[in-house]
Design a protein around this motif. Structure first.
Motif, PDB file in Angstrom:
ATOM      1  N   GLY A  74       0.778  -1.227   0.000  1.00 17.38           N
ATOM      2  CA  GLY A  74       0.000   0.000   0.000  1.00 17.38           C
ATOM      3  C   GLY A  74       0.807   1.273   0.000  1.00 17.38           C
ATOM      4  O   GLY A  74       0.236   2.366   0.050  1.00 17.38           O
ATOM      5  N   ALA A  75       2.133   1.181  -0.060  1.00 16.39           N
ATOM      6  CA  ALA A  75       2.948   2.395  -0.096  1.00 16.39           C
ATOM      7  C   ALA A  75       2.730   3.163  -1.395  1.00 16.39           C
ATOM      8  O   ALA A  75       2.785   4.396  -1.426  1.00 16.39           O
ATOM      9  N   SER A  76       2.467   2.440  -2.494  1.00 19.74           N
ATOM     10  CA  SER A  76       2.180   3.072  -3.778  1.00 19.74           C
ATOM     11  C   SER A  76       1.255   2.158  -4.569  1.00 19.74           C
ATOM     12  O   SER A  76       1.220   0.942  -4.348  1.00 19.74           O
ATOM     13  N   PHE A  77       0.499   2.753  -5.491  1.00 16.33           N
ATOM     14  CA  PHE A  77      -0.448   1.996  -6.299  1.00 16.33           C
ATOM     15  C   PHE A  77      -0.229   2.302  -7.778  1.00 16.33           C
ATOM     16  O   PHE A  77       0.165   3.409  -8.149  1.00 16.33           O
ATOM     17  N   THR A  78      -0.522   1.306  -8.609  1.00 18.84           N
ATOM     18  CA  THR A  78      -0.435   1.436 -10.063  1.00 18.84           C
ATOM     19  C   THR A  78      -1.835   1.353 -10.654  1.00 18.84           C
ATOM     20  O   THR A  78      -2.622   0.469 -10.285  1.00 18.84           O
TER      21      THR A  78
END
Length: 478
Positions: free
Chosen positions: A109-113
């Motif tokens: 969940g630190a970054s999403f695509t």
């Protein structure tokens, strides 16, 4: 980490920052015409850490990321990797209208695509707030969606291809029922034994036409993987206050029995005055504390009981204990030294003396020269009223703020328990071990720390008084 352990929704409201007691989960941050999804993590659901932006604003041609939910794809049904986080969100999608898009994360969940729009708008004005969960009996994902006059229910084998299954239709709480959640819990008898399992459909509704306000409403019934069938056509309000809306509900997957209870957190504000609340230190409003939901029979009616987490007490450095007293018309409760505070938790028990309760028992918090918030217990009528008309500075000057709020609570046993969380901007009241709750924003100067507990036309026993104050230095530093 909340996003890594459960389904959690993003709020479609101005971004909420940490207050003295709570802070926001995965929330939407309003920034100059766009929104960011921020990631907050917690080990105890009481204290939260801001981990930064997980989905930046306006990064695709479909516009902003709005409300939605996140699940763990344990079995890799979507093909992004076992254990990936998959988020279904509302995006405005200019030209086609509100649609459901899929984003995924491989770093907890630190970054999403961004993947794609997976459920396009079929031509409706309202088509938003997807909440997703895994339905084990049918081995499919299930989504609930806010649509005009109904909650749409959709199913998918892989989080990418969605099929309409059914619709739950109701006009009891407004045209749009927002941020719906469909979940299962054990149903407990009054003696604590399990009497089976039930499904709950919980959502944000508008009760203005029925003399209430906006709030969190729910039905109890059954779900077969396609259709939700309520046991009764009318549902119930989860909270009797004016500021408990768009609640997010999730289970505890680490619990020995995940169906014993669920967690919930809500947006503390109201559509009637949200834009009239002043912006302070770059935020407006707040979230509630996390509460634990348990489905229990009250008489013959299944009801959701709400209680604060036991871990909540960990934020308080000290406890102040009051003496047992009898209060009456001429003698209010004598609070112990150190009980006055800007923010605190108050617990106490009221005991009926003789056959009749006093006409009124009144608890005033954050009391100042012309300011106070009152909890008035009409225990003969089994009714509790929350009054905030003696409001402080910057309170919205609208009827929805000034209007008294009432909730039914049974005091016929002769015992009443009260737990109150109060801080610089809110009050959350839990009655009779969670049988009834009231949550509301308040407005009072920081110097208004008075407490008063009194009775009218009768006497009542007061016992088990504990006040847990938050040090003033901790509040002012925030």
């Amino acid at each position: 980490s909340l996003p890594a352990c459960a389904s959690c929704s993003a709020f479609i409201f101005p971004f909420v920052v940490q207050t003295i007691i709570v802070s926001g989960p995965l929330s939407r941050g309003q920034i100059n015409g766009g929104t960011n999804w921020r990631r907050w993590t917690s080990k105890d659901l009481v204290t939260w850490q801001d981990q930064g932006i997980a989905i930046p604003r306006n990064t695709t041609r479909f516009g902003d990321v709005w409300s939605g939910s996140t699940v763990i794809d344990t079995d890799n049904t979507a093909g992004f990797g076992a254990g990936s986080l998959v988020t279904l969100v509302t995006m405005p999608a200019p030209g086609s209208g509100q649609s459901c898009a899929l984003w995924y994360s491989r770093d907890e969940g630190a970054s999403f695509t961004f993947h794609d729009i997976v459920l396009p708008n079929p031509g409706q004005r309202d088509f938003r707030d997807p909440t997703v969960f895994w339905h084990a009996p049918t081995r499919r994902w299930v989504m609930t969606l806010s649509e005009a006059g109904k909650v749409g229910i959709y199913t998918s084998p892989n989080l990418k291809r969605w099929t309409f299954a059914s619709a739950f239709v109701s006009d009891l709480v407004g045209l749009i029922m927002e941020c719906s959640h469909l979940f299962k819990l054990h149903l407990y008898d009054t003696d604590g034994r399990t009497s089976g399992d039930k499904w709950i459909l919980l959502l944000g509704g508008n009760g203005t036409k029925r003399g209430f306000t906006v709030g969190t409403y729910y039905w109890v019934g059954d779900f077969d993987g396609i259709t939700f069938a309520p046991d009764y056509p009318e549902g119930q309000w989860l909270d009797g206050g004016a500021d408990f809306y768009a609640a997010v509900v999730w289970p505890d997957p680490a619990a020995a029995d995940p169906l014993a209870s669920a967690y919930a957190i809500a947006w503390m504000s109201n559509w009637d005055y949200v834009n009239k609340i002043p912006v302070t230190h770059n935020y407006r409003g707040q979230l509630s504390i996390v509460r634990q939901l348990r489905l229990q029979l009250a008489g013959d009616m299944p009801r959701l009981f709400s209680m604060p987490l036991s871990a909540q007490n960990a934020i308080f450095d000290q406890s102040v204990f009051g003496q047992d007293q009898t209060i009456a018309d001429s003698s209010a409760y004598n609070w112990p030294t150190g009980a006055r505070a800007i923010a605190c938790r108050i617990d106490l028990t009221l005991t009926r003396i003789g056959e009749t309760w006093p006409e009124k028992v009144s608890l005033s918090v954050r009391k100042g020269e012309r300011h106070s918030t009152q909890v008035i217990l009409s225990m003969r009528e089994n009714m509790v009223t929350l009054k905030r008309d003696a409001r402080g500075p910057d309170a919205p000057d609208v009827g929805a703020w000034r209007r008294d709020r009432n909730v039914a609570c049974d005091f016929s046993t002769g015992i009443g328990t009260i737990s109150v969380f109060v801080d610089s901007g809110s009050i959350e009241l839990f009655l009779n071990n969670g049988a009834a709750t009231m949550s509301a924003l308040i407005s009072a100067p920081l110097k208004a720390t008075g407490l008063q507990l009194s009775a009218r036309n009768g006497s009542v026993g007061v016992s088990k008084v504990t006040v847990r104050p938050v040090p003033e230095t901790a509040i002012l530093s925030n």
